[in-house]
Motif scaffolding. Structure first.
Motif, mmCIF file in Angstrom:
data_model
loop_
_atom_site.group_PDB
_atom_site.id
_atom_site.type_symbol
_atom_site.label_atom_id
_atom_site.label_comp_id
_atom_site.label_asym_id
_atom_site.label_seq_id
_atom_site.Cartn_x
_atom_site.Cartn_y
_atom_site.Cartn_z
ATOM 1 N N ARG A 65 0.801 -1.392 0.016
ATOM 2 C CA ARG A 65 0.122 0.192 -0.316
ATOM 3 C C ARG A 65 0.987 1.635 0.090
ATOM 4 N NH1 ARG A 65 -5.174 0.157 3.015
ATOM 5 N NH2 ARG A 65 -5.210 1.987 3.001
ATOM 6 N N VAL A 66 2.206 0.822 0.915
ATOM 7 C CA VAL A 66 3.428 2.726 0.550
ATOM 8 C C VAL A 66 3.355 2.454 -0.114
ATOM 9 C CG1 VAL A 66 4.912 3.185 2.062
ATOM 10 C CG2 VAL A 66 3.313 2.696 2.958
ATOM 11 N N PHE A 67 4.174 1.594 -1.068
ATOM 12 C CA PHE A 67 4.476 1.504 -2.684
ATOM 13 C C PHE A 67 4.158 1.972 -3.440
ATOM 14 C CE2 PHE A 67 5.946 -0.655 -5.944
ATOM 15 C CZ PHE A 67 7.249 0.436 -6.241
ATOM 16 N N THR A 68 2.549 1.792 -3.783
ATOM 17 C CA THR A 68 1.370 1.674 -4.428
ATOM 18 C C THR A 68 1.773 3.527 -4.390
ATOM 19 O OG1 THR A 68 0.450 -0.350 -4.163
ATOM 20 C CG2 THR A 68 -0.763 1.294 -5.597
ATOM 21 N N GLY A 69 0.873 3.932 -2.798
ATOM 22 C CA GLY A 69 0.878 5.613 -2.985
ATOM 23 C C GLY A 69 2.229 6.232 -3.238
ATOM 24 N N VAL A 70 3.198 5.872 -3.295
ATOM 25 C CA VAL A 70 4.375 6.798 -3.407
ATOM 26 C C VAL A 70 5.008 6.908 -4.620
ATOM 27 C CG1 VAL A 70 7.150 6.828 -3.463
ATOM 28 C CG2 VAL A 70 6.083 6.335 -0.909
ATOM 29 N N VAL A 71 4.894 5.518 -6.136
ATOM 30 C CA VAL A 71 4.735 5.241 -6.847
ATOM 31 C C VAL A 71 3.154 6.620 -7.760
ATOM 32 C CG1 VAL A 71 4.329 3.991 -9.100
ATOM 33 C CG2 VAL A 71 5.942 3.355 -6.800
ATOM 34 N N GLU A 72 2.496 5.986 -7.124
ATOM 35 C CA GLU A 72 0.665 7.301 -7.893
ATOM 36 C C GLU A 72 1.465 8.489 -7.464
ATOM 37 O OE1 GLU A 72 -2.353 5.728 -5.697
ATOM 38 O OE2 GLU A 72 -2.453 4.236 -6.327
ATOM 39 N N THR A 73 1.981 9.292 -6.997
ATOM 40 C CA THR A 73 1.505 10.228 -6.208
ATOM 41 C C THR A 73 2.929 10.934 -6.863
ATOM 42 O OG1 THR A 73 0.924 10.566 -4.026
ATOM 43 C CG2 THR A 73 1.835 12.218 -4.664
ATOM 44 N N LEU A 74 4.167 9.868 -7.259
ATOM 45 C CA LEU A 74 5.544 10.035 -8.294
ATOM 46 C C LEU A 74 4.907 10.258 -9.534
ATOM 47 C CD1 LEU A 74 9.115 8.486 -6.411
ATOM 48 C CD2 LEU A 74 7.985 11.281 -6.523
ATOM 49 N N VAL A 75 4.415 9.551 -10.195
ATOM 50 C CA VAL A 75 3.539 9.720 -11.161
ATOM 51 C C VAL A 75 3.357 10.833 -11.672
ATOM 52 C CG1 VAL A 75 2.210 8.574 -12.700
ATOM 53 C CG2 VAL A 75 3.956 7.011 -11.792
ATOM 54 N N LEU A 76 1.792 11.292 -10.229
ATOM 55 C CA LEU A 76 1.036 11.835 -10.672
ATOM 56 C C LEU A 76 2.263 13.532 -10.876
ATOM 57 C CD1 LEU A 76 -2.219 12.410 -8.267
ATOM 58 C CD2 LEU A 76 -1.902 11.991 -10.541
ATOM 59 N N ILE A 77 3.687 13.753 -9.637
ATOM 60 C CA ILE A 77 4.111 14.813 -10.075
ATOM 61 C C ILE A 77 4.483 14.642 -11.319
ATOM 62 C CG2 ILE A 77 5.912 15.949 -9.273
ATOM 63 C CD1 ILE A 77 5.414 14.545 -5.927
ATOM 64 N N GLY A 78 4.880 13.653 -12.247
ATOM 65 C CA GLY A 78 5.700 13.430 -13.446
ATOM 66 C C GLY A 78 4.781 14.405 -14.701
ATOM 67 N N ILE A 79 3.143 13.878 -14.221
ATOM 68 C CA ILE A 79 2.120 14.837 -14.945
ATOM 69 C C ILE A 79 2.231 16.428 -14.848
ATOM 70 C CG2 ILE A 79 0.134 14.173 -15.791
ATOM 71 C CD1 ILE A 79 0.033 11.434 -15.126
ATOM 72 N N ALA A 80 2.149 16.200 -13.606
ATOM 73 C CA ALA A 80 2.096 18.155 -13.249
ATOM 74 C C ALA A 80 2.610 18.686 -13.896
ATOM 75 C CB ALA A 80 1.939 18.128 -12.038
ATOM 76 N N TYR A 81 3.966 18.020 -14.234
ATOM 77 C CA TYR A 81 5.503 18.882 -14.493
ATOM 78 C C TYR A 81 5.809 19.155 -16.158
ATOM 79 C CZ TYR A 81 9.676 19.777 -16.080
ATOM 80 O OH TYR A 81 11.072 19.995 -16.840
ATOM 81 N N MET A 82 5.393 17.760 -16.461
ATOM 82 C CA MET A 82 4.894 17.506 -18.342
ATOM 83 C C MET A 82 4.231 19.080 -18.527
ATOM 84 S SD MET A 82 5.827 13.850 -18.906
ATOM 85 C CE MET A 82 4.062 13.588 -18.883
ATOM 86 N N ILE A 83 2.102 18.672 -17.638
ATOM 87 C CA ILE A 83 1.537 20.435 -18.348
ATOM 88 C C ILE A 83 1.602 21.148 -18.092
ATOM 89 C CG2 ILE A 83 -1.016 20.299 -17.698
ATOM 90 C CD1 ILE A 83 -0.825 17.526 -16.917
ATOM 91 N N PHE A 84 2.926 21.101 -17.269
ATOM 92 C CA PHE A 84 2.607 22.439 -16.662
ATOM 93 C C PHE A 84 4.267 23.465 -17.924
ATOM 94 C CE2 PHE A 84 1.694 23.202 -12.328
ATOM 95 C CZ PHE A 84 0.287 24.458 -12.285
#
Length: 145
Positions: A65-84
């Motif tokens: 659960r912790v691993f999945t949550g961290v990976v999901e959040t890191l992917v969202l950060i990457g997506i936000a960066y690419m969109i900006f």
């Protein structure tokens, strides 16, 4: 969005389409998708597939659960960066829609902001993770290997 697409489809049959309908639908879809992404992350209702998740011991389930949550959040950060980044490029080039001549950059910046909100909700979800989730009915007992 649906109404515009429907009226446009009917209008095309009579050779009177809604002018700029595809652009209205595209901009609405952009807005709805990223707004719903933030809501899905807030409610922690993403689709997760675990092949043998029911067989995990409680400790392994917590780690997963912790691993999945961290990976999901890191992917969202990457997506936000690419969109900006994309919004900045669109702004520098002065990109506008073809028919309506609306600048595209503010819409993409809005999508990026909604993605940052999703990141915030992802971080909040990480702080709310329970260290020991309740065991699933089919989970192996703690003493078995």
């Amino acid at each position: 969005m649906t109404s515009i697409a429907f009226v446009d489809a009917i209008g095309r049959q009579f050779r009177r389409p809604v002018l700029g309908a595809s652009e209205y639908v595209e901009l609405a879809l952009l807005t709805f998708f990223f707004a719903s992404l933030a809501l899905v992350v807030r409610d922690d209702s993403q689709i997760r597939v675990g092949l043998f998740a029911d067989l995990y011991k409680p400790r392994l389930a917590a780690i997963e659960r912790v691993f999945t949550g961290v990976v999901e959040t890191l992917v969202l950060i990457g997506i936000a960066y690419m969109i900006f980044d994309q919004a900045g490029r669109l702004s520098r080039f002065g990109t506008v829609t073809y028919f309506l001549k609306i600048p595209v950059a503010p819409w993409v910046f809005g999508a990026a902001v909604m993605c940052v909100i999703a990141v915030w909700f992802g971080i909040l979800n990480l702080t709310k993770l329970k260290p020991q989730p309740t065991p699933r009915p089919h989970a192996l007992p703690e003493g078995e290997n």
